[in-house]
Design a protein around this motif. Structure first.
Motif, PDB file in Angstrom:
ATOM      1  N   GLN A 103       0.963  -1.012   0.078  1.00 42.29           N
ATOM      2  CA  GLN A 103      -0.041  -0.106   0.018  1.00 42.29           C
ATOM      3  C   GLN A 103       0.825   1.378  -0.030  1.00 42.29           C
ATOM      4  OE1 GLN A 103      -3.505   0.719  -0.067  1.00 42.29           O
ATOM      5  NE2 GLN A 103      -3.419  -1.361  -1.015  1.00 42.29           N
ATOM      6  N   ILE A 104       1.987   1.154   0.692  1.00 36.04           N
ATOM      7  CA  ILE A 104       2.937   2.370   0.617  1.00 36.04           C
ATOM      8  C   ILE A 104       3.343   2.708  -0.551  1.00 36.04           C
ATOM      9  CG2 ILE A 104       5.101   3.181   1.283  1.00 36.04           C
ATOM     10  CD1 ILE A 104       3.177   3.730   3.468  1.00 36.04           C
ATOM     11  N   ARG A 105       3.637   1.434  -1.521  1.00 38.45           N
ATOM     12  CA  ARG A 105       4.333   1.412  -2.754  1.00 38.45           C
ATOM     13  C   ARG A 105       3.163   2.072  -3.733  1.00 38.45           C
ATOM     14  NH1 ARG A 105       3.749  -0.759  -7.544  1.00 38.45           N
ATOM     15  NH2 ARG A 105       1.985  -2.022  -6.848  1.00 38.45           N
ATOM     16  N   ILE A 106       1.862   1.676  -3.630  1.00 34.39           N
ATOM     17  CA  ILE A 106       0.808   2.338  -4.728  1.00 34.39           C
ATOM     18  C   ILE A 106       0.622   3.457  -4.311  1.00 34.39           C
ATOM     19  CG2 ILE A 106      -1.559   2.201  -4.740  1.00 34.39           C
ATOM     20  CD1 ILE A 106      -1.649  -0.930  -4.306  1.00 34.39           C
ATOM     21  N   GLY A 107       0.613   4.025  -3.063  1.00 30.17           N
ATOM     22  CA  GLY A 107       0.460   5.392  -2.768  1.00 30.17           C
ATOM     23  C   GLY A 107       1.589   6.235  -2.847  1.00 30.17           C
ATOM     24  N   ARG A 108       2.625   5.598  -3.074  1.00 25.39           N
ATOM     25  CA  ARG A 108       4.081   6.389  -3.166  1.00 25.39           C
ATOM     26  C   ARG A 108       4.366   7.206  -1.797  1.00 25.39           C
ATOM     27  NH1 ARG A 108       4.274   9.928  -8.719  1.00 25.39           N
ATOM     28  NH2 ARG A 108       6.016  10.750  -7.522  1.00 25.39           N
ATOM     29  N   GLY A 109       3.835   6.298  -0.850  1.00 31.88           N
ATOM     30  CA  GLY A 109       3.957   7.096   0.452  1.00 31.88           C
ATOM     31  C   GLY A 109       2.416   7.020   1.079  1.00 31.88           C
ATOM     32  N   TYR A 110       2.321   7.644   2.262  1.00 27.23           N
ATOM     33  CA  TYR A 110       0.878   7.733   2.660  1.00 27.23           C
ATOM     34  C   TYR A 110      -0.228   8.374   1.751  1.00 27.23           C
ATOM     35  CZ  TYR A 110       2.761   5.979   6.922  1.00 27.23           C
ATOM     36  OH  TYR A 110       3.403   5.030   7.938  1.00 27.23           O
ATOM     37  N   ASP A 111      -1.279   8.181   1.242  1.00 31.31           N
ATOM     38  CA  ASP A 111      -2.053   8.664   0.747  1.00 31.31           C
ATOM     39  C   ASP A 111      -3.426   7.874   0.900  1.00 31.31           C
ATOM     40  OD1 ASP A 111      -3.692  10.471  -0.725  1.00 31.31           O
ATOM     41  OD2 ASP A 111      -2.904   9.931  -2.627  1.00 31.31           O
ATOM     42  N   HIS A 112      -3.849   7.573   2.165  1.00 35.18           N
ATOM     43  CA  HIS A 112      -4.944   6.689   2.479  1.00 35.18           C
ATOM     44  C   HIS A 112      -5.839   7.244   3.532  1.00 35.18           C
ATOM     45  CE1 HIS A 112      -1.678   4.354   0.850  1.00 35.18           C
ATOM     46  NE2 HIS A 112      -2.599   3.293   0.582  1.00 35.18           N
ATOM     47  N   ASN A 113      -6.957   6.764   3.662  1.00 34.18           N
ATOM     48  CA  ASN A 113      -7.935   7.183   4.789  1.00 34.18           C
ATOM     49  C   ASN A 113      -7.882   6.422   5.690  1.00 34.18           C
ATOM     50  OD1 ASN A 113     -10.865   7.483   5.609  1.00 34.18           O
ATOM     51  ND2 ASN A 113     -10.700   9.376   4.417  1.00 34.18           N
ATOM     52  N   PHE A 114      -7.947   6.856   6.880  1.00 33.49           N
ATOM     53  CA  PHE A 114      -8.221   6.196   8.352  1.00 33.49           C
ATOM     54  C   PHE A 114      -9.455   6.126   8.897  1.00 33.49           C
ATOM     55  CE2 PHE A 114      -3.542   6.652   7.340  1.00 33.49           C
ATOM     56  CZ  PHE A 114      -2.805   5.913   7.996  1.00 33.49           C
ATOM     57  N   GLY A 141     -13.624   9.575   9.087  1.00 32.71           N
ATOM     58  CA  GLY A 141     -12.261   9.359   8.498  1.00 32.71           C
ATOM     59  C   GLY A 141     -11.541  10.496   8.609  1.00 32.71           C
ATOM     60  N   VAL A 142      -9.952  10.152   8.117  1.00 34.92           N
ATOM     61  CA  VAL A 142      -9.169  11.367   7.953  1.00 34.92           C
ATOM     62  C   VAL A 142      -8.110  10.698   6.716  1.00 34.92           C
ATOM     63  CG1 VAL A 142      -7.615  10.783   9.599  1.00 34.92           C
ATOM     64  CG2 VAL A 142      -7.496  13.060   8.817  1.00 34.92           C
ATOM     65  N   GLN A 143      -8.007  11.328   5.726  1.00 35.81           N
ATOM     66  CA  GLN A 143      -7.006  11.393   4.629  1.00 35.81           C
ATOM     67  C   GLN A 143      -5.604  11.572   5.005  1.00 35.81           C
ATOM     68  OE1 GLN A 143      -7.853   9.471   1.980  1.00 35.81           O
ATOM     69  NE2 GLN A 143      -6.179   9.551   0.615  1.00 35.81           N
ATOM     70  N   PHE A 144      -4.721  11.012   5.307  1.00 35.24           N
ATOM     71  CA  PHE A 144      -3.509  11.369   5.608  1.00 35.24           C
ATOM     72  C   PHE A 144      -2.403  11.400   4.216  1.00 35.24           C
ATOM     73  CE2 PHE A 144       0.938   9.953   7.672  1.00 35.24           C
ATOM     74  CZ  PHE A 144       1.499  10.922   7.376  1.00 35.24           C
ATOM     75  N   TYR A 145      -2.041  12.510   3.786  1.00 39.61           N
ATOM     76  CA  TYR A 145      -1.167  12.432   2.490  1.00 39.61           C
ATOM     77  C   TYR A 145       0.088  13.072   2.992  1.00 39.61           C
ATOM     78  CZ  TYR A 145       0.158  14.180  -1.767  1.00 39.61           C
ATOM     79  OH  TYR A 145       0.733  14.720  -3.126  1.00 39.61           O
ATOM     80  N   SER A 146       1.115  12.365   2.468  1.00 31.26           N
ATOM     81  CA  SER A 146       2.528  12.583   3.005  1.00 31.26           C
ATOM     82  C   SER A 146       3.153  13.798   1.882  1.00 31.26           C
ATOM     83  CB  SER A 146       3.208  11.829   3.420  1.00 31.26           C
ATOM     84  OG  SER A 146       3.338  10.520   2.165  1.00 31.26           O
ATOM     85  N   GLY A 147       2.479  14.280   1.080  1.00 27.87           N
ATOM     86  CA  GLY A 147       2.766  15.346  -0.036  1.00 27.87           C
ATOM     87  C   GLY A 147       3.906  14.606  -1.074  1.00 27.87           C
ATOM     88  N   ASN A 148       3.457  13.456  -1.553  1.00 24.23           N
ATOM     89  CA  ASN A 148       4.087  12.536  -2.351  1.00 24.23           C
ATOM     90  C   ASN A 148       4.250  13.066  -3.705  1.00 24.23           C
ATOM     91  OD1 ASN A 148       3.879  10.652  -0.147  1.00 24.23           O
ATOM     92  ND2 ASN A 148       1.960   9.905  -1.028  1.00 24.23           N
ATOM     93  N   PHE A 149       3.438  13.855  -4.138  1.00 23.77           N
ATOM     94  CA  PHE A 149       3.457  14.374  -5.622  1.00 23.77           C
ATOM     95  C   PHE A 149       3.631  15.833  -5.592  1.00 23.77           C
ATOM     96  CE2 PHE A 149       0.453  10.686  -5.383  1.00 23.77           C
ATOM     97  CZ  PHE A 149       1.037   9.834  -6.507  1.00 23.77           C
ATOM     98  N   LEU A 168      -3.922  16.372   6.423  1.00 22.95           N
ATOM     99  CA  LEU A 168      -4.882  15.542   7.476  1.00 22.95           C
ATOM    100  C   LEU A 168      -6.454  16.214   7.128  1.00 22.95           C
ATOM    101  CD1 LEU A 168      -3.066  15.583  10.693  1.00 22.95           C
ATOM    102  CD2 LEU A 168      -3.394  13.497   9.301  1.00 22.95           C
ATOM    103  N   GLU A 169      -6.957  15.473   6.168  1.00 20.79           N
ATOM    104  CA  GLU A 169      -7.980  16.037   5.431  1.00 20.79           C
ATOM    105  C   GLU A 169      -9.314  15.037   6.068  1.00 20.79           C
ATOM    106  OE1 GLU A 169      -7.759  15.662   0.922  1.00 20.79           O
ATOM    107  OE2 GLU A 169      -5.802  15.209   1.505  1.00 20.79           O
ATOM    108  N   THR A 170     -10.033  15.738   7.097  1.00 25.02           N
ATOM    109  CA  THR A 170     -11.052  14.995   7.811  1.00 25.02           C
ATOM    110  C   THR A 170     -12.355  14.867   6.697  1.00 25.02           C
ATOM    111  OG1 THR A 170     -11.606  17.153   8.656  1.00 25.02           O
ATOM    112  CG2 THR A 170     -10.219  15.801  10.080  1.00 25.02           C
TER     113      THR A 170
END
Length: 356
Positions: A248-259, A292-300, A320-322
């Motif tokens: 999942q880290i590979r697919i998102g190129r890092g964190y780009d997932h909803n928790f 939920g919260v989308q944690f996105y680590s600025g991969n793009f 941190l997109e709620t």
């Protein structure tokens, strides 16, 4: 910046759009000297100035100094996202027996409201002051058919800054036809005010997360975080966890997932996440009513856009997109995102800043 005797809100010109509309920037300031700057274009949070452990202020969000780069804001810096934050698979959904096709702007999917979206339009701004807070209410009417969505949606977003350095984001919407609604804010945070966020420490109050396919659409599984780099229930250094080998880290190129946030029964606002910068001592806590919260680590972020005094480079900030879950209109077991006539969409998120 130093503490002042009272709260204030001021307005200044920020630029002119191609259609001749004049954009303003509104500066909210509390008694602690904290400042938040908001545009009436895109309801964008363009600056947030907060102190470190020594009382030194820094701007902790990405943004631009002029209006022109915001017209091509492909990273959605600081903007309100609507009608639907995150992705909808192939831009399609069915509602009450009718099929809808939305704009496909993140091929093959619909992302963050489409080609126009709420981030690319003017909002009507009404600043206000209270004894212990200052804020601005931004409103707009999204017409029937905008980016393919059914019904007219009347939206209000209120930003309110109190004297305890908490910034509240309150969303309100009503519709005349059933329509998906999932509003959020897309601010990019860097609590150091410079450099990257790999040294930031993140905690997310979630036992589960949503794995995604190659197009970043949730598979439908609510996966346990145990034993994965998505177990952020304890404070975790971003630069350490993001390098752990995981599909999942590979697919998102890092964190780009909803928790999937843990909920406390009977509690209106739940703690979603905490971010710490150990160098400056700045801390941000996110509280929300959202599931939920989308944690996105600025991969793009790639440095191609030059922001305030520096390039918006790879992993120079995090989001941190709620929100409700991506692709919810197509996944019946996800929390409902359909707003119907007579109902009121109402939700709140609070970002609380401190230093330690």
């Amino acid at each position: 910046m130093t503490p002042v005797d009272s709260v204030s809100v001021t307005q200044a010109p920020f630029g002119i759009l191609p259609d001749g509309s004049h954009v303003s920037v509104f500066t909210l300031r509390n008694r602690q000297g904290m400042q938040v700057k908001v545009l009436d274009f895109g309801a964008i949070i363009s600056e947030i100035h907060v102190p470190d452990r020594d009382g030194t202020f820094a701007d902790v969000v990405l943004g631009f100094e002029r209006i022109e780069p915001y017209l091509a804001n492909s990273a959605y810096l600081g903007a309100v996202i609507g009608r639907f934050g995150n992705r909808i698979a192939e831009g399609r959904f069915s509602l009450d027996g009718k099929d809808y096709q939305l704009a496909v702007n993140n091929a093959p999917n619909h992302l963050h409201g489409g080609t126009q979206g709420f981030h690319q339009v003017m909002w009507r701004a009404e600043p206000f002051t209270k004894e212990d807070a200052v804020g601005i209410a931004l409103t707009r009417s999204s017409p029937d058919g905008e980016d393919g969505y059914p019904g007219q949606l009347d939206v209000t977003v209120v930003y309110e800054l109190d004297n305890d350095n908490a910034l509240s984001l309150r969303y309100h919407a009503v519709t005349d036809q059933a329509t998906p609604v999932n509003l959020t804010n897309h601010s990019y945070f860097n609590l150091a005010g410079q450099g990257d966020i790999l040294g930031h420490e993140v905690t997310i109050n979630a036992d589960r997360y949503l794995p995604v396919d190659a197009g970043s659409i949730p598979t439908g599984e609510l996966a346990q975080v145990n034993g994965t780099p998505f177990d952020l229930r304890q404070s975790t250094v971003v630069g350490d966890s993001i390098t752990v080998p995981h599909e999942q880290i590979r697919i998102g190129r890092g964190y780009d997932h909803n928790f999937v946030l843990n909920q406390t029964p009977g509690q209106l606002l739940n703690l979603a996440a905490t971010v710490r910068d150990p160098v400056s001592g700045r801390v941000m806590q996110a509280y929300t009513q959202e599931p939920g919260v989308q944690f996105y680590s600025g991969n793009f972020l790639d440095g191609s856009q030059y922001g305030k005094l520096r390039a918006n480079s790879y992993r120079s900030a995090l989001c941190l997109e709620t929100q409700h879950f991506p692709d919810a209109p197509n996944q019946a077991h996800f929390p409902n995102t359909i707003l119907r006539p007579g109902q009121v969409y109402r939700t709140e998120t609070v970002y609380r800043f401190s230093a330690e």
